[in-house]
Design a protein around this motif. Sequence first.
Motif, PDB file in Angstrom:
ATOM      1  N   ILE A 116      -8.025  16.805  -6.024  1.00 17.47           N
ATOM      2  CA  ILE A 116      -8.424  18.105  -6.578  1.00 17.47           C
ATOM      3  C   ILE A 116      -7.800  18.297  -7.967  1.00 17.47           C
ATOM      4  CG2 ILE A 116      -8.155  20.602  -6.301  1.00 17.47           C
ATOM      5  CD1 ILE A 116      -8.425  20.125  -3.259  1.00 17.47           C
ATOM      6  N   GLY A 119      -9.729  16.517 -10.458  1.00 14.50           N
ATOM      7  CA  GLY A 119     -11.139  16.891 -10.506  1.00 14.50           C
ATOM      8  C   GLY A 119     -12.066  15.878  -9.872  1.00 14.50           C
ATOM      9  N   TRP A 120     -11.532  14.966  -9.054  1.00 17.25           N
ATOM     10  CA  TRP A 120     -12.359  13.953  -8.396  1.00 17.25           C
ATOM     11  C   TRP A 120     -12.931  14.473  -7.091  1.00 17.25           C
ATOM     12  CZ3 TRP A 120      -7.682  10.265  -9.049  1.00 17.25           C
ATOM     13  CH2 TRP A 120      -7.564   9.889 -10.403  1.00 17.25           C
ATOM     14  N   TYR A 121     -12.473  15.635  -6.679  1.00 14.44           N
ATOM     15  CA  TYR A 121     -12.951  16.230  -5.434  1.00 14.44           C
ATOM     16  C   TYR A 121     -12.959  17.737  -5.616  1.00 14.44           C
ATOM     17  CZ  TYR A 121     -12.953  17.780  -0.564  1.00 14.44           C
ATOM     18  OH  TYR A 121     -13.270  18.403   0.617  1.00 14.44           O
ATOM     19  N   THR A 122     -14.060  18.356  -5.197  1.00 11.33           N
ATOM     20  CA  THR A 122     -14.123  19.819  -5.245  1.00 11.33           C
ATOM     21  C   THR A 122     -14.334  20.334  -3.842  1.00 11.33           C
ATOM     22  OG1 THR A 122     -16.463  19.669  -5.764  1.00 11.33           O
ATOM     23  CG2 THR A 122     -14.969  20.014  -7.612  1.00 11.33           C
TER      24      THR A 122
END
Length: 127
Positions: A116, A119-122
């Motif tokens: 998170i 920004g690789w996972y939301t």
Amino acid sequence: MGERGRNPVRRLVVCEVAPKKKADSAMKRARQAEKRRIYNKAKKSEAKTRMRKVFEELDALRKKSDAQSEEILPIEKLIAEAYSAIDKAVKGRALHRNTGAHRKSRLARSKKDVLIHHGWYTPVVTA
């Protein structure tokens, strides 16, 4: 005054009994407990070490400003090794199963936090 006027001398007689020898069954139990203690300590120590390595790698990745998403792959292998060590400790009863679940959850949460952060996972918000 004879004997009546004085306090009679009381003599304390101590009878020393030889210390009791431990029963053979108690000695065997003590040996077994020591073996289990060493075994359990090794299993717990391995799980802690694997977890520590994962946390160190995740911290390094979190602090890295120009990190790529592929850099999480070696960390996922470390996480798999940590999961395996935790599961083995639980299977051997060195750790309680809830403790094992707690530790695995902690590893997964910290991995997700790093994802998170970069920004690789939301996370999906459900209503």
